[in-house]
Motif scaffolding. Structure first.
Motif, PDB file in Angstrom:
ATOM      1  N   ASP A   1      -1.607  16.335  -1.831  1.00 37.24           N
ATOM      2  CA  ASP A   1      -0.272  16.628  -2.339  1.00 37.24           C
ATOM      3  C   ASP A   1       0.072  18.113  -2.213  1.00 37.24           C
ATOM      4  OD1 ASP A   1       2.166  16.387  -3.592  1.00 37.24           O
ATOM      5  OD2 ASP A   1       1.315  16.600  -5.597  1.00 37.24           O
ATOM      6  N   GLN A   2       1.318  18.373  -1.827  1.00 37.73           N
ATOM      7  CA  GLN A   2       1.850  19.737  -1.823  1.00 37.73           C
ATOM      8  C   GLN A   2       3.351  19.665  -2.081  1.00 37.73           C
ATOM      9  OE1 GLN A   2       0.541  20.821   2.201  1.00 37.73           O
ATOM     10  NE2 GLN A   2       2.677  20.820   2.899  1.00 37.73           N
ATOM     11  N   ASP A   3       3.927  20.777  -2.521  1.00 37.01           N
ATOM     12  CA  ASP A   3       5.298  20.790  -3.009  1.00 37.01           C
ATOM     13  C   ASP A   3       6.349  20.669  -1.911  1.00 37.01           C
ATOM     14  OD1 ASP A   3       4.456  20.951  -5.610  1.00 37.01           O
ATOM     15  OD2 ASP A   3       4.539  23.137  -5.682  1.00 37.01           O
ATOM     16  N   GLU A   4       6.016  21.022  -0.691  1.00 34.11           N
ATOM     17  CA  GLU A   4       6.987  20.908   0.390  1.00 34.11           C
ATOM     18  C   GLU A   4       6.254  20.714   1.709  1.00 34.11           C
ATOM     19  OE1 GLU A   4       7.702  25.650   1.260  1.00 34.11           O
ATOM     20  OE2 GLU A   4       9.112  24.593  -0.051  1.00 34.11           O
ATOM     21  N   GLY A   5       6.997  20.237   2.701  1.00 32.25           N
ATOM     22  CA  GLY A   5       6.391  20.038   4.017  1.00 32.25           C
ATOM     23  C   GLY A   5       5.477  18.825   4.054  1.00 32.25           C
ATOM     24  N   ILE A   6       4.795  18.665   5.187  1.00 27.85           N
ATOM     25  CA  ILE A   6       3.887  17.542   5.421  1.00 27.85           C
ATOM     26  C   ILE A   6       2.517  18.100   5.804  1.00 27.85           C
ATOM     27  CG2 ILE A   6       3.409  15.508   6.834  1.00 27.85           C
ATOM     28  CD1 ILE A   6       5.845  14.942   5.300  1.00 27.85           C
ATOM     29  N   PRO A   7       1.481  17.874   4.988  1.00 27.99           N
ATOM     30  CA  PRO A   7       0.136  18.305   5.387  1.00 27.99           C
ATOM     31  C   PRO A   7      -0.283  17.634   6.694  1.00 27.99           C
ATOM     32  CG  PRO A   7       0.174  17.538   3.100  1.00 27.99           C
ATOM     33  CD  PRO A   7       1.484  17.170   3.702  1.00 27.99           C
ATOM     34  N   GLU A   8      -1.120  18.278   7.463  1.00 29.99           N
ATOM     35  CA  GLU A   8      -1.490  17.755   8.768  1.00 29.99           C
ATOM     36  C   GLU A   8      -2.151  16.384   8.669  1.00 29.99           C
ATOM     37  OE1 GLU A   8      -2.114  16.717  12.515  1.00 29.99           O
ATOM     38  OE2 GLU A   8      -0.708  18.219  11.749  1.00 29.99           O
ATOM     39  N   GLN A   9      -2.977  16.153   7.629  1.00 30.26           N
ATOM     40  CA  GLN A   9      -3.631  14.849   7.517  1.00 30.26           C
ATOM     41  C   GLN A   9      -2.615  13.734   7.241  1.00 30.26           C
ATOM     42  OE1 GLN A   9      -6.748  16.752   4.822  1.00 30.26           O
ATOM     43  NE2 GLN A   9      -7.861  14.963   5.569  1.00 30.26           N
ATOM     44  N   ILE A  10      -1.569  14.054   6.471  1.00 29.58           N
ATOM     45  CA  ILE A  10      -0.505  13.082   6.236  1.00 29.58           C
ATOM     46  C   ILE A  10       0.286  12.866   7.531  1.00 29.58           C
ATOM     47  CG2 ILE A  10       1.648  12.642   4.996  1.00 29.58           C
ATOM     48  CD1 ILE A  10      -0.778  12.284   3.240  1.00 29.58           C
ATOM     49  N   ALA A  11       0.574  13.958   8.229  1.00 29.29           N
ATOM     50  CA  ALA A  11       1.302  13.856   9.495  1.00 29.29           C
ATOM     51  C   ALA A  11       0.531  13.013  10.506  1.00 29.29           C
ATOM     52  CB  ALA A  11       1.577  15.245  10.055  1.00 29.29           C
ATOM     53  N   ALA A  12      -0.792  13.221  10.568  1.00 24.92           N
ATOM     54  CA  ALA A  12      -1.613  12.449  11.504  1.00 24.92           C
ATOM     55  C   ALA A  12      -1.577  10.961  11.157  1.00 24.92           C
ATOM     56  CB  ALA A  12      -3.049  12.975  11.477  1.00 24.92           C
TER      57      ALA A  12
ATOM     58  N   LEU B   1      10.298  11.656 -10.083  1.00 22.42           N
ATOM     59  CA  LEU B   1      11.111  12.013  -8.921  1.00 22.42           C
ATOM     60  C   LEU B   1      10.371  12.933  -7.962  1.00 22.42           C
ATOM     61  CD1 LEU B   1      14.592  12.446 -10.623  1.00 22.42           C
ATOM     62  CD2 LEU B   1      13.805  10.549  -9.186  1.00 22.42           C
ATOM     63  N   GLN B   2       9.451  13.752  -8.471  1.00 27.58           N
ATOM     64  CA  GLN B   2       8.636  14.575  -7.582  1.00 27.58           C
ATOM     65  C   GLN B   2       7.739  13.699  -6.713  1.00 27.58           C
ATOM     66  OE1 GLN B   2       6.722  17.192 -10.400  1.00 27.58           O
ATOM     67  NE2 GLN B   2       8.312  18.770 -10.239  1.00 27.58           N
ATOM     68  N   THR B   3       7.216  12.631  -7.306  1.00 30.79           N
ATOM     69  CA  THR B   3       6.432  11.677  -6.519  1.00 30.79           C
ATOM     70  C   THR B   3       7.314  11.018  -5.457  1.00 30.79           C
ATOM     71  OG1 THR B   3       4.923  11.224  -8.360  1.00 30.79           O
ATOM     72  CG2 THR B   3       5.068   9.552  -6.640  1.00 30.79           C
ATOM     73  N   GLY B   4       8.504  10.603  -5.868  1.00 29.98           N
ATOM     74  CA  GLY B   4       9.414   9.968  -4.928  1.00 29.98           C
ATOM     75  C   GLY B   4       9.829  10.881  -3.795  1.00 29.98           C
ATOM     76  N   GLU B   5       9.918  12.166  -4.067  1.00 29.64           N
ATOM     77  CA  GLU B   5      10.328  13.118  -3.037  1.00 29.64           C
ATOM     78  C   GLU B   5       9.313  13.172  -1.901  1.00 29.64           C
ATOM     79  OE1 GLU B   5      11.284  16.601  -0.801  1.00 29.64           O
ATOM     80  OE2 GLU B   5       9.443  16.407  -1.991  1.00 29.64           O
ATOM     81  N   ARG B   6       8.038  12.944  -2.208  1.00 31.53           N
ATOM     82  CA  ARG B   6       7.039  12.900  -1.144  1.00 31.53           C
ATOM     83  C   ARG B   6       7.310  11.711  -0.210  1.00 31.53           C
ATOM     84  NH1 ARG B   6       3.724  14.596  -5.516  1.00 31.53           N
ATOM     85  NH2 ARG B   6       2.934  12.500  -5.954  1.00 31.53           N
ATOM     86  N   GLY B   7       7.722  10.606  -0.800  1.00 35.35           N
ATOM     87  CA  GLY B   7       8.078   9.463   0.033  1.00 35.35           C
ATOM     88  C   GLY B   7       9.262   9.747   0.930  1.00 35.35           C
ATOM     89  N   MET B   8      10.209  10.538   0.434  1.00 35.70           N
ATOM     90  CA  MET B   8      11.371  10.907   1.244  1.00 35.70           C
ATOM     91  C   MET B   8      10.943  11.793   2.407  1.00 35.70           C
ATOM     92  SD  MET B   8      14.066  11.566  -1.898  1.00 35.70           S
ATOM     93  CE  MET B   8      15.536  11.844  -0.896  1.00 35.70           C
ATOM     94  N   ARG B   9      10.035  12.720   2.144  1.00 31.47           N
ATOM     95  CA  ARG B   9       9.549  13.587   3.237  1.00 31.47           C
ATOM     96  C   ARG B   9       8.816  12.778   4.304  1.00 31.47           C
ATOM     97  NH1 ARG B   9       5.980  17.876   0.444  1.00 31.47           N
ATOM     98  NH2 ARG B   9       6.638  17.076  -1.574  1.00 31.47           N
ATOM     99  N   ALA B  10       7.995  11.826   3.863  1.00 28.94           N
ATOM    100  CA  ALA B  10       7.264  10.996   4.825  1.00 28.94           C
ATOM    101  C   ALA B  10       8.231  10.175   5.678  1.00 28.94           C
ATOM    102  CB  ALA B  10       6.288  10.082   4.084  1.00 28.94           C
ATOM    103  N   SER B  11       9.274   9.643   5.052  1.00 36.75           N
ATOM    104  CA  SER B  11      10.257   8.845   5.799  1.00 36.75           C
ATOM    105  C   SER B  11      10.987   9.704   6.823  1.00 36.75           C
ATOM    106  CB  SER B  11      11.258   8.219   4.826  1.00 36.75           C
ATOM    107  OG  SER B  11      10.602   7.362   3.916  1.00 36.75           O
ATOM    108  N   ARG B  12      11.355  10.901   6.419  1.00 40.36           N
ATOM    109  CA  ARG B  12      12.053  11.811   7.338  1.00 40.36           C
ATOM    110  C   ARG B  12      11.154  12.164   8.519  1.00 40.36           C
ATOM    111  NH1 ARG B  12      13.734  15.097   3.772  1.00 40.36           N
ATOM    112  NH2 ARG B  12      12.004  16.559   3.795  1.00 40.36           N
TER     113      ARG B  12
ATOM    114  N   ALA C   1       0.873  -1.180   0.000  1.00 40.40           N
ATOM    115  CA  ALA C   1       0.000   0.000   0.000  1.00 40.40           C
ATOM    116  C   ALA C   1       0.904   1.221   0.000  1.00 40.40           C
ATOM    117  CB  ALA C   1      -0.915   0.017   1.229  1.00 40.40           C
ATOM    118  N   ASN C   2       0.759   2.078  -1.007  1.00 45.38           N
ATOM    119  CA  ASN C   2       1.631   3.255  -1.070  1.00 45.38           C
ATOM    120  C   ASN C   2       0.871   4.564  -1.181  1.00 45.38           C
ATOM    121  OD1 ASN C   2       1.155   3.729  -4.011  1.00 45.38           O
ATOM    122  ND2 ASN C   2       2.202   1.774  -4.204  1.00 45.38           N
ATOM    123  N   ALA C   3      -0.450   4.508  -1.247  1.00 46.92           N
ATOM    124  CA  ALA C   3      -1.283   5.713  -1.320  1.00 46.92           C
ATOM    125  C   ALA C   3      -1.990   5.911   0.010  1.00 46.92           C
ATOM    126  CB  ALA C   3      -2.302   5.600  -2.448  1.00 46.92           C
ATOM    127  N   ILE C   4      -2.303   7.155   0.341  1.00 48.75           N
ATOM    128  CA  ILE C   4      -2.876   7.460   1.638  1.00 48.75           C
ATOM    129  C   ILE C   4      -4.183   6.708   1.888  1.00 48.75           C
ATOM    130  CG2 ILE C   4      -3.895   9.590   0.691  1.00 48.75           C
ATOM    131  CD1 ILE C   4      -2.795   8.978   4.340  1.00 48.75           C
TER     132      ILE C   4
END
Length: 498
Positions: A282-293, A370-381, A254-257
């Motif tokens: 989706d957003q270009d930087e940071g982590i939206p609150e729903q993703i963070a939750a 790579l933009q899609t992959g960058e979201r995965g990097m932010r989530a991992s961080r 599972a890779n989608a929210i």
């Protein structure tokens, strides 16, 4: 004592110590092990019968017949575990091909694949689909990582079985789960018995195969698609209960929210992919609150998390002009297969994706991936910032892309984790003890400690100071056997090793 009695004593001593010839002593090495905050310098490590017998600051006498490695200036680490691979699947080769020339390329790949994993220090792998024939071919090679497996619990006609033609689908993947809620569009095939395709029946068969886990697939479509069949929540609950009853971990693709939310509700043990599809969030930087939750919920439920960052990057590599010029490819890809990648026929998957993008320039397609992959990097961080341990899994090969190569992709997964902001000490943990603990293997693997299986690496540089140290492997020690790294390279002629 007479000469004859002395000779007899020597013979008796040799008979009393039959394992002596199996001793290996590594001298004056720096031990880098994930359970320790700091390396242990000037250590001496005794390996006997394929296991670590002693780690000592004092010199180890050992048996006269023991092999000794003087390792001053080198670093000893546990071998790497890649907990998400698909052994026997040839990167870039069309699925199900019957072309004789391509089948010969497959034979060459099968012989090289285990060596390529070992070339990058991967001494344990977890195959996520547990296909007996392909695992047997992998283990039949003279040198190979230790293999563990999951069994696949796929809903009838769901991902990934839907990519196989129906004429052969149920022969290739006979252990599917029938979903009554999907019966109108996905009825049982003629002759099939529903009792053989319940969650309970499929999990029992997986358990009997010796698997450590069950992998299910929560995927309703790639990109704009959302019409692929899924299991109902009731069926997922039965799958969860059956896995628990057989003491198997439940792993979820599972890779989608939205898909990961279903996985969390089902109480899975491990997410086999990072979160890179945020859909409307989706957003270009940071982590939206729903993703963070959602990520905080993963942490709270202690769910294992494999970022699998190379899935996206490996597809983007198809559109990089320098991919096939990478000199490391010659180390892990058989020469004939590498040459085929550069032909028009070898570009088939790249061309297929290009058509899906309307023939857009390759640079633009690569950037979109790579933009899609960058979201995965932010989530991992973000998860790492919560103190959540990550698991090293490369998903090699994640698709029929030659961008995912065995061993090399494991290293590149580690490199992307570091680029995401994961400290090197935690990358080491993800590759060793965290994987071992998650999959119940920490009694035998994961640290440089007495009693552990001697799957070890000798590095020329400190992996806590530079990730490049993983490219500077001197020797691989596999169950106590010493293997020179370059003897494993695809561009080396076959020769006896040891």
């Amino acid at each position: 004592m007479s000469n004859s009695r002395l000779a007899l004593a020597v013979l008796l001593l040799g008979a009393a110590l039959p394992a002596a010839a199996q001793e290996l002593i590594i001298e004056d090495v720096t031990v880098v092990s994930p359970e320790r905050e700091q390396p242990l310098r000037s250590q001496h490590v005794l390996i006997r019968d394929g296991r670590i017998a002693q780690v000592s600051a004092a010199r180890i006498l050992g048996h006269a017949a023991a092999r000794r490695i003087k390792a001053a200036g080198e670093y000893l680490t546990p071998g790497i575990m890649d907990s998400h691979v698909h052994v026997g699947e040839v990167p870039g080769l069309p699925l199900g091909t019957t072309d004789p020339s391509l089948l010969r390329l497959r034979e060459q790949f099968v012989k090289q694949e285990p060596r390529s994993y070992l070339y990058f220090g991967v001494t344990q792998v977890l195959d996520m689909l547990g296909r007996a024939e392909q695992i047997a071919q992998f283990e039949a090679q003279p040198e190979h990582p230790d293999v563990f497996k999951c069994g696949a619990a796929i809903v009838l006609d769901g991902y990934p079985s839907l990519f196989a033609p129906k004429s052969v689908r149920y022969q290739l993947l006979p252990d599917y789960i029938y979903e009554p809620a999907n019966a109108k569009e996905h009825p049982l095939p003629p002759g099939a018995d529903e009792k053989d395709h319940t969650p309970e029946a499929v999990v029992a068969k997986i358990a009997a195969s010796g698997a450590r886990c069950v992998k299910t697939f929560i995927e309703d479509g790639f990109g704009p698609r959302s019409d692929w069949p899924l299991m109902s929540r009731e069926t997922l609950a039965r799958l969860r209960a059956a896995a628990t009853r057989h003491k198997l971990l439940l792993i979820a693709h599972a890779n989608a929210i939205d898909m990961q939310r279903i996985a969390l509700e089902a109480g899975v043990d491990v997410l086999a992919h990072g979160l890179w599809n945020w859909n409307e969030l989706d957003q270009d930087e940071g982590i939206p609150e729903q993703i963070a939750a959602h990520l905080r919920r993963i942490q709270a439920q202690h769910i294992g998390y494999q970022p699998t960052l190379r899935v996206i990057a490996g597809t983007a590599d198809l559109f990089r002009a320098d991919t096939l010029k990478d000199p490391t490819y010659a180390k892990v890809v058989p020469p004939a297969l590498l040459a085929w990648y550069g032909t028009e026929a070898g570009q088939w998957y790249k061309n297929e994706i290009s058509r899906e993008f309307g023939g857009a320039p390759g640079e633009r397609i690569a950037r979109a991936w790579l933009q899609t992959g960058e979201r995965g990097m932010r989530a991992s961080r973000y998860l790492h910032g919560l103190g959540h341990p990550l698991l090293l899994g490369s998903d090699t090969p994640s698709a029929p892309t030659y961008g995912n190569q065995p061993g090399y992709d494991t290293y590149r997964e580690m490199r992307l984790m570091a680029q995401s902001g994961i400290p090197l000490a935690h990358v080491l943990r993800a590759a060793t003890i965290s994987n071992a603990k998650q999959f119940g293997l920490d009694r035998d693997y994961g640290t440089v400690s007495p009693g552990k299986i001697a799957n070890l690496l000798l590095l020329k540089a400190n992996p806590l100071e530079s990730l490049m140290a993983w490219e500077q492997i001197d020797k691989i020690i596999l169950r106590g056997k010493v293997i020179e790294r370059e003897s494993l390279a695809a561009d080396q002629a076959a020769s006896p090793r040891g």
